[in-house]
Structures are given as C-alpha cells and as structure tokens.
Scaffold this active site. Structure first.
Site, PDB file in Angstrom:
ATOM      1  N   GLY A 140     -99.169 -80.614  15.169  1.00  0.00           N
ATOM      2  CA  GLY A 140    -100.532 -80.753  14.178  1.00  0.00           C
ATOM      3  C   GLY A 140     -99.970 -82.543  13.398  1.00  0.00           C
ATOM      4  O   GLY A 140     -99.780 -83.419  13.724  1.00  0.00           O
ATOM      5  N   ASP A 207     -96.359 -71.909  24.026  1.00  0.00           N
ATOM      6  CA  ASP A 207     -96.679 -72.071  23.687  1.00  0.00           C
ATOM      7  C   ASP A 207     -95.873 -73.384  22.509  1.00  0.00           C
ATOM      8  O   ASP A 207     -95.409 -74.516  22.658  1.00  0.00           O
ATOM      9  CB  ASP A 207     -97.873 -72.729  22.594  1.00  0.00           C
ATOM     10  CG  ASP A 207     -98.680 -73.652  21.483  1.00  0.00           C
ATOM     11  OD1 ASP A 207     -98.948 -74.375  22.315  1.00  0.00           O
ATOM     12  OD2 ASP A 207     -97.916 -73.485  20.309  1.00  0.00           O
ATOM     13  N   LYS A 211     -93.591 -76.947  23.848  1.00  0.00           N
ATOM     14  CA  LYS A 211     -93.259 -78.531  22.326  1.00  0.00           C
ATOM     15  C   LYS A 211     -91.745 -78.516  22.292  1.00  0.00           C
ATOM     16  O   LYS A 211     -91.952 -79.954  22.277  1.00  0.00           O
ATOM     17  CB  LYS A 211     -93.889 -77.747  20.876  1.00  0.00           C
ATOM     18  CG  LYS A 211     -95.652 -77.152  21.054  1.00  0.00           C
ATOM     19  CD  LYS A 211     -95.658 -76.818  19.829  1.00  0.00           C
ATOM     20  CE  LYS A 211     -96.748 -76.219  20.287  1.00  0.00           C
ATOM     21  NZ  LYS A 211     -97.742 -75.868  18.553  1.00  0.00           N
TER      22      LYS A 211
END
Length: 328
Positions: A140, A207, A211
C-alpha cells in the site's frame, strides 16, 4: 501531466480526490468504470466526476470503454486500477499492454500483471521509451519499491522479510489480545471490512506470496512464479499456539521472506519476540530490509486502503512527471 484513469472504485475516486484537493500538476482527461467512460482532453473536474459517480453509479456515458479511452484519449500516463482477476491478470494485463504499446506511461495497483508478466511488460515499456510503475502493488502506502530501487542504491540487499498482509495481521492481533479463536477473529475482520467474503488469498498466504514474487522479479531480477514460493497460511493456527507463545513473551505473525543470496521465497507463521520491530498491530504492514552497507531498515505503514493506495499511485505519477521535466 495528463492522466487517464481506468477503474473508478474506491481507489480511482481516491486519486481524483487528491487531484482535486492538491496542486499536483496532474490533469484528468479520461476515466472509465465497468459500465461507462468520459473523455475531455482539456481536463475533467475531479469533484464533478466523483459526484456523478456517487449519484448515478456511472462516471460517464455508456459505450465509452476502457479500450476506447486507451486508444483515443489524450494522456501521458494511464492509471490502471480496474477490478482484475488475480489468476488471469485480466483485464488489467491487456490494458497495460495496449497503453505501453501506444507509448504511454503506466501506473498500476494490480498485482496480477506485475507478478505474472513483469519481464514482458518492462521490455515493452523500454521498447517504447516509457515507464511502468507499480508501487501500489506491494504494501500500500509504504514506499518499499522506491526505497529498494533508489534510496538504497549501492547497497546489496541480502534478504527482506516482514508482514505483507494486513488481514492476517489483524486476525493474529485479535487472537493474541482477546484470546479469540481463528474463526471468531476472521468473522470480526469480515464485519469490519478487513477480510473479503472469501478470505482464501489472505489467510492461506497467497496474497503475501504474490507480493514476494513481484519484489523478487522486479527488484532482484529473479524469475519466480507463485509456485516457487513455500506457502503456509494462518488458517490452521490455533489460539492455544498463541497462548503458548505468550507465556514466553513471544507472539506469532505471518512473515514473508525473500532470501536474495539463496533465491528462496517463503511465507509462513513464525514465532517472534513480542518486542520485535515487526510486531505491529491490527492491519499495519512492516518490512525489514537487510543490507550490507546500511544494515537493517524497517518500513512500517498502512498496507491497504483507498487513500493509502492512491497515495502510492500519486507518488509514482509525480516521479514520472518529474523525470519528464528533467528533474531527478
């Protein structure tokens, strides 16, 4: 710099909100959602755009598609934030290919295309003399990619490890603090909007693994796939395990790690001291970068959220704009 936005959900609207409120030098000339689109090469009022979407559910006229915008609008950079299938990387992958082929810069928050097709897309960007930026795909608002690419230039990164998934971190925090079972903590995370209706990608470690693949390929030049990552999620973790760790002033966190020296990628729950730098609360992310010159550097921040993701995208756009202006 003129930008076109594909995808006008929470992240797309967050970008428009920032453009409206701050003097970024960015001008929105086109926007598309799943059902409509609009183009004005002189610039679209971001607040009118947001209000129209909230009132009608559409950002523009039906029949104006993402593909039409990519091929016909006037823009310097495409902001690609569409809802995308993580397994196929579509429709994001097709949009990015098309924009790069037209000689347009691309900024995306979609993990699929970068994890699956980074080498191809980077080659396409280089061939057409444009940039492909993807800070928002990992952690993020934390500028981990920029830090690795630029701020730590000259350092050899031996390994990096940390918390890459806020949903899992929230669940583990609640299990430790309130002695909740995994199912109870997951239900609470769903009710608060931290977990999807189907939380499989988060809780099974997929997830976080995606990444790691992005960082391994884009930063370290590896040629890794999701199948190359050793993955153990938190879905089998018991509250008793956390209680046992607590007795020794320890706790459990889902840690993703890239060992650059050995070429190993791994995601698994690990027992670490409660006072460890990586023991952050709730939905925060934290990543430690172990280098030969600078030593260990830890980045902590919000790993998800519409404004947080928009922050990373705006940062990428301004980096491109400054480069084109002749600035560093």
């Amino acid at each position: 710099m003129k930008i076109a936005i594909l995808g006008f959900g929470s992240v797309g609207r967050g970008i428009a909100q920032i453009v409206a409120e701050r003097d970024t030098g960015l001008v929105i000339t086109a926007v598309a959602d799943s059902k409509s689109g609009c183009i004005d090469n002189n610039g679209i009022d971001p607040l009118e755009l947001i209000n129209r979407k909230e009132e009608t559910g559409l950002c523009g006229e039906k029949g104006i598609t993402a593909e039409y915008i990519i091929e016909n609008a006037e823009y310097d950079a495409l902001v690609e934030v569409t809802p995308t299938n993580a397994e196929t990387a579509e429709p994001s992958l097709g949009y990015i290919r098309l924009a790069l082929s037209r000689g347009r810069n691309v900024v995306t928050s979609n993990k699929g295309p970068i994890a699956k097709n980074y080498a191809e897309l980077k080659d396409l960007a280089d061939k057409n003399g444009v940039r492909l930026k993807y800070e928002a795909t990992v952690c993020g608002a934390i500028p981990i990619i920029h830090t690795l690419q630029y701020s730590l230039a000259g350092n050899k990164v031996k390994r990096l490890y940390g918390i890459f998934n806020g949903t899992c971190n929230y669940i583990l925090t609640r299990m430790a603090d309130e002695k909740l079972t995994y199912k109870e903590a997951l239900l609470e995370a769903r009710e608060l909007g931290y977990a999807e209706a189907d939380p499989t990608y988060d809780v099974e470690g997929i997830d976080a693994a995606i990444k790691l693949v992005i960082l391994a390929n884009a930063i370290f030049g590896m040629n890794k796939k999701i199948e190359d990552v050793e993955i153990t999620g938190i879905n089998s973790l018991t509250s008793q395990a956390l209680e046992l760790a607590e007795e020794d002033e320890l706790t459990i966190r889902l840690i993703g790690e890239i060992n650059n020296e050995k070429g190993i990628l791994k995601v698994s729950p690990r027992v670490i001291p409660k006072n460890h730098t990586l023991v952050v609360r709730d939905t925060l992310n934290a990543v430690t970068i172990d280098t030969d010159l600078a030593g260990e550097i830890t980045l902590i921040g919000k790993g998800a959220g519409s404004i947080e993701t928009a922050s990373a995208i705006i940062s990428d756009l301004l980096f491109i704009s400054n480069c084109h202006d002749g600035s560093p």
